[in-house]
Write a protein that holds these residues in place. Structure first.
Motif, PDB file in Angstrom:
ATOM      1  N   ALA A  32      34.213 -27.594 -19.782  1.00 33.74           N
ATOM      2  CA  ALA A  32      34.854 -27.046 -18.585  1.00 33.74           C
ATOM      3  C   ALA A  32      34.570 -27.876 -17.343  1.00 33.74           C
ATOM      4  O   ALA A  32      34.785 -27.414 -16.226  1.00 33.74           O
ATOM      5  CB  ALA A  32      34.383 -25.616 -18.364  1.00 33.74           C
ATOM      6  N   SER A  33      34.106 -29.107 -17.514  1.00 32.71           N
ATOM      7  CA  SER A  33      33.700 -29.905 -16.356  1.00 32.71           C
ATOM      8  C   SER A  33      34.872 -30.250 -15.438  1.00 32.71           C
ATOM      9  O   SER A  33      34.685 -30.488 -14.250  1.00 32.71           O
ATOM     10  CB  SER A  33      33.022 -31.203 -16.826  1.00 32.71           C
ATOM     11  OG  SER A  33      33.891 -31.953 -17.662  1.00 32.71           O
ATOM     12  N   GLY A  34      36.083 -30.283 -15.984  1.00 32.72           N
ATOM     13  CA  GLY A  34      37.229 -30.675 -15.169  1.00 32.72           C
ATOM     14  C   GLY A  34      37.942 -29.521 -14.500  1.00 32.72           C
ATOM     15  O   GLY A  34      38.989 -29.720 -13.878  1.00 32.72           O
ATOM     16  N   VAL A  35      37.381 -28.322 -14.600  1.00 34.06           N
ATOM     17  CA  VAL A  35      38.045 -27.147 -14.040  1.00 34.06           C
ATOM     18  C   VAL A  35      38.021 -27.203 -12.518  1.00 34.06           C
ATOM     19  O   VAL A  35      36.978 -27.437 -11.901  1.00 34.06           O
ATOM     20  CB  VAL A  35      37.370 -25.849 -14.525  1.00 34.06           C
ATOM     21  CG1 VAL A  35      37.916 -24.647 -13.781  1.00 34.06           C
ATOM     22  CG2 VAL A  35      37.572 -25.685 -16.022  1.00 34.06           C
ATOM     23  N   LYS A  36      39.189 -27.020 -11.916  1.00 33.30           N
ATOM     24  CA  LYS A  36      39.301 -26.952 -10.462  1.00 33.30           C
ATOM     25  C   LYS A  36      39.401 -25.488 -10.035  1.00 33.30           C
ATOM     26  O   LYS A  36      39.852 -24.645 -10.804  1.00 33.30           O
ATOM     27  CB  LYS A  36      40.518 -27.741  -9.996  1.00 33.30           C
ATOM     28  CG  LYS A  36      40.479 -29.224 -10.372  1.00 33.30           C
ATOM     29  CD  LYS A  36      41.753 -29.929  -9.944  1.00 33.30           C
ATOM     30  CE  LYS A  36      41.727 -31.412 -10.367  1.00 33.30           C
ATOM     31  NZ  LYS A  36      42.972 -32.102  -9.989  1.00 33.30           N
ATOM     32  N   ALA A  37      39.027 -25.225  -8.795  1.00 35.99           N
ATOM     33  CA  ALA A  37      39.083 -23.860  -8.255  1.00 35.99           C
ATOM     34  C   ALA A  37      38.386 -22.894  -9.209  1.00 35.99           C
ATOM     35  O   ALA A  37      38.993 -21.984  -9.782  1.00 35.99           O
ATOM     36  CB  ALA A  37      40.535 -23.451  -8.019  1.00 35.99           C
ATOM     37  N   GLU A  38      37.075 -23.101  -9.382  1.00 33.77           N
ATOM     38  CA  GLU A  38      36.304 -22.326 -10.355  1.00 33.77           C
ATOM     39  C   GLU A  38      36.439 -20.818 -10.146  1.00 33.77           C
ATOM     40  O   GLU A  38      36.462 -20.060 -11.110  1.00 33.77           O
ATOM     41  CB  GLU A  38      34.830 -22.732 -10.283  1.00 33.77           C
ATOM     42  CG  GLU A  38      34.560 -24.143 -10.778  1.00 33.77           C
ATOM     43  CD  GLU A  38      33.075 -24.440 -10.851  1.00 33.77           C
ATOM     44  OE1 GLU A  38      32.271 -23.538 -10.524  1.00 33.77           O
ATOM     45  OE2 GLU A  38      32.715 -25.558 -11.248  1.00 33.77           O
ATOM     46  N   ALA A  39      36.511 -20.388  -8.908  1.00 33.27           N
ATOM     47  CA  ALA A  39      36.576 -18.954  -8.625  1.00 33.27           C
ATOM     48  C   ALA A  39      37.855 -18.319  -9.160  1.00 33.27           C
ATOM     49  O   ALA A  39      37.930 -17.095  -9.303  1.00 33.27           O
ATOM     50  CB  ALA A  39      36.466 -18.706  -7.123  1.00 33.27           C
ATOM     51  N   TRP A  40      38.877 -19.143  -9.449  1.00 39.01           N
ATOM     52  CA  TRP A  40      40.162 -18.643  -9.951  1.00 39.01           C
ATOM     53  C   TRP A  40      40.293 -18.809 -11.463  1.00 39.01           C
ATOM     54  O   TRP A  40      41.276 -18.365 -12.048  1.00 39.01           O
ATOM     55  CB  TRP A  40      41.318 -19.381  -9.274  1.00 39.01           C
ATOM     56  CG  TRP A  40      41.510 -18.994  -7.845  1.00 39.01           C
ATOM     57  CD1 TRP A  40      40.785 -19.397  -6.767  1.00 39.01           C
ATOM     58  CD2 TRP A  40      42.504 -18.097  -7.338  1.00 39.01           C
ATOM     59  NE1 TRP A  40      41.251 -18.810  -5.615  1.00 39.01           N
ATOM     60  CE2 TRP A  40      42.313 -18.011  -5.927  1.00 39.01           C
ATOM     61  CE3 TRP A  40      43.533 -17.361  -7.919  1.00 39.01           C
ATOM     62  CZ2 TRP A  40      43.113 -17.216  -5.111  1.00 39.01           C
ATOM     63  CZ3 TRP A  40      44.330 -16.564  -7.112  1.00 39.01           C
ATOM     64  CH2 TRP A  40      44.123 -16.498  -5.719  1.00 39.01           C
ATOM     65  N   SER A  41      39.332 -19.446 -12.113  1.00 41.51           N
ATOM     66  CA  SER A  41      39.452 -19.776 -13.538  1.00 41.51           C
ATOM     67  C   SER A  41      38.908 -18.657 -14.419  1.00 41.51           C
ATOM     68  O   SER A  41      37.697 -18.467 -14.535  1.00 41.51           O
ATOM     69  CB  SER A  41      38.697 -21.073 -13.838  1.00 41.51           C
ATOM     70  OG  SER A  41      38.695 -21.334 -15.235  1.00 41.51           O
ATOM     71  N   VAL A  42      39.797 -17.927 -15.061  1.00 46.18           N
ATOM     72  CA  VAL A  42      39.388 -16.858 -15.967  1.00 46.18           C
ATOM     73  C   VAL A  42      38.625 -17.415 -17.173  1.00 46.18           C
ATOM     74  O   VAL A  42      37.579 -16.856 -17.554  1.00 46.18           O
ATOM     75  CB  VAL A  42      40.606 -16.023 -16.417  1.00 46.18           C
ATOM     76  CG1 VAL A  42      40.212 -15.032 -17.518  1.00 46.18           C
ATOM     77  CG2 VAL A  42      41.195 -15.271 -15.225  1.00 46.18           C
TER      78      VAL A  42
END
Length: 339
Positions: free
Chosen positions: A60-70
């Motif tokens: 999950a290192s490339g996930v942007k906007a972590e607060a929005w990522s379910v």
């Protein structure tokens, strides 16, 4: 259509007791902003170790906007539920993330709709399409819908998939096998329910049915206990018995292809989402089987206690206000999962 329930006073009383030193892998979840519905679904997802394992391996290192990522927040919540020492509110960030999408805080939700929403958000947001497909395939039940015109006998068919199989129940005594059989029995459609027939170029009486194309490792069954009529929603508290071991081929043989393998149709129950109360005043809890000791546990928000199969059977309905609403079965026999 969504069906909204509120926490019951009984559930609030249970939350006064917090079994924080439970020596099993089942962790309680505090009720945050009326989150009993999400809490119960999280308990079933945590008990689905295939999902937890996939998320643990997911990069999950490339996930942007972590607060929005379910996917990211669910992965962290499930990991925190297994952590030592236990965290006080391991799912708080996930609740806020879901609130940014479609599962609002301080609002009561339907458990089946929350489950499907989480699965769909996972599918939409994971850039790793291979892992997203693996997760979806855990629950994906492939069916073929076929509609036969009763005037010219032509047949239209279309394949699709379901993450949760919705089962209609009668207002008396039901069995899960009977509900499954009713779902797959062909139904005649007439009057305003007539379907358009391309061959006849008009709406005609028809017969509609379903066939199973493939079965998932995890079979999710939704007992449709809420019924709306004349602008009112009510809960059906009638009995629905369900087995610890389910043989789908024996229950709905006509829905399968002729070459279906018997072993692939056997399932063992491992999680039950329970609804207590009425259609407008209720509370969600869950029974789950622990991965390590294979015992049943009852999770009512932050309160967790050991349970038995007899306790789970107490959610059949009839005289009890606490009734099974969603059933999670894992492929394989109950005897295999006890080993």
């Amino acid at each position: 259509m969504a069906r909204y329930q509120s926490d019951s006073m009984l559930g609030a009383m249970f939350r006064l007791f917090d079994l924080r030193d439970c020596r099993c892998g089942v962790r309680g979840l505090p009720n945050e902003h009326l989150s009993c519905c999400v809490n119960s679904i999280l308990q079933t997802l945590s008990a689905t170790w295939e999902l937890a394992d996939l998320l643990e391996k997911w990069e999950a290192s490339g996930v942007k906007a972590e607060a929005w990522s379910v996917p990211l927040q669910l992965s962290r919540a499930l990991a925190a539920m297994r952590s030592e020492p236990p965290r006080p509110a391991p799912h708080r960030d996930l609740l806020r993330c879901l609130d940014r999408h479609c599962v609002r805080l301080n609002t009561q939700h339907d458990a089946d709709e929350v489950f499907v929403a989480i699965m769909n958000l996972m599918q939409q947001q994971m850039e790793d399409r291979s892992t997203a497909l693996e997760i979806q395939n855990l629950y994906r039940l492939s069916v073929e819908t076929h509609v036969q015109c009763l005037q010219c006998s032509s047949v239209q068919s279309q394949s699709s998939y379901l993450l949760s199989l919705p089962l209609h129940i009668q207002e008396d005594h039901n069995s899960l096998e009977g509900c499954l059989k009713s779902f797959f029995e062909p139904q005649e459609l007439g009057g305003i329910n007539c379907c358009f027939c391309p061959a006849c170029e008009s709406k005609t009486p028809s017969k509609k049915g379903f066939k199973l194309l493939s079965l998932p490792p995890i079979l999710c069954l939704h007992l449709k206990r809420f019924r709306s009529s004349s602008g009112r929603t009510r809960k059906l508290g009638c009995t629905v018995t369900f087995p610890e071991s389910l043989d789908l081929l024996a229950a709905v043989r006509d829905a399968f292809p002729s070459d279906c393998v018997q072993a692939a149709c056997r399932y063992a129950l491992y999680a039950v989402v329970v609804h207590s109360g009425s259609a407008h005043f209720g509370h969600y809890t869950a029974y789950v089987r622990d991965r390590t000791d294979r015992r049943w546990y009852y999770a009512d928000d932050s309160h967790v206690q050991q349970a038995s199969w007899e306790d789970v059977q107490g959610t059949y309905g009839d005289r009890h206000r606490s009734t099974a609403y969603m059933l999670m079965y894992r492929r394989g026999s109950a005897e295999e999962h006890r080993e």
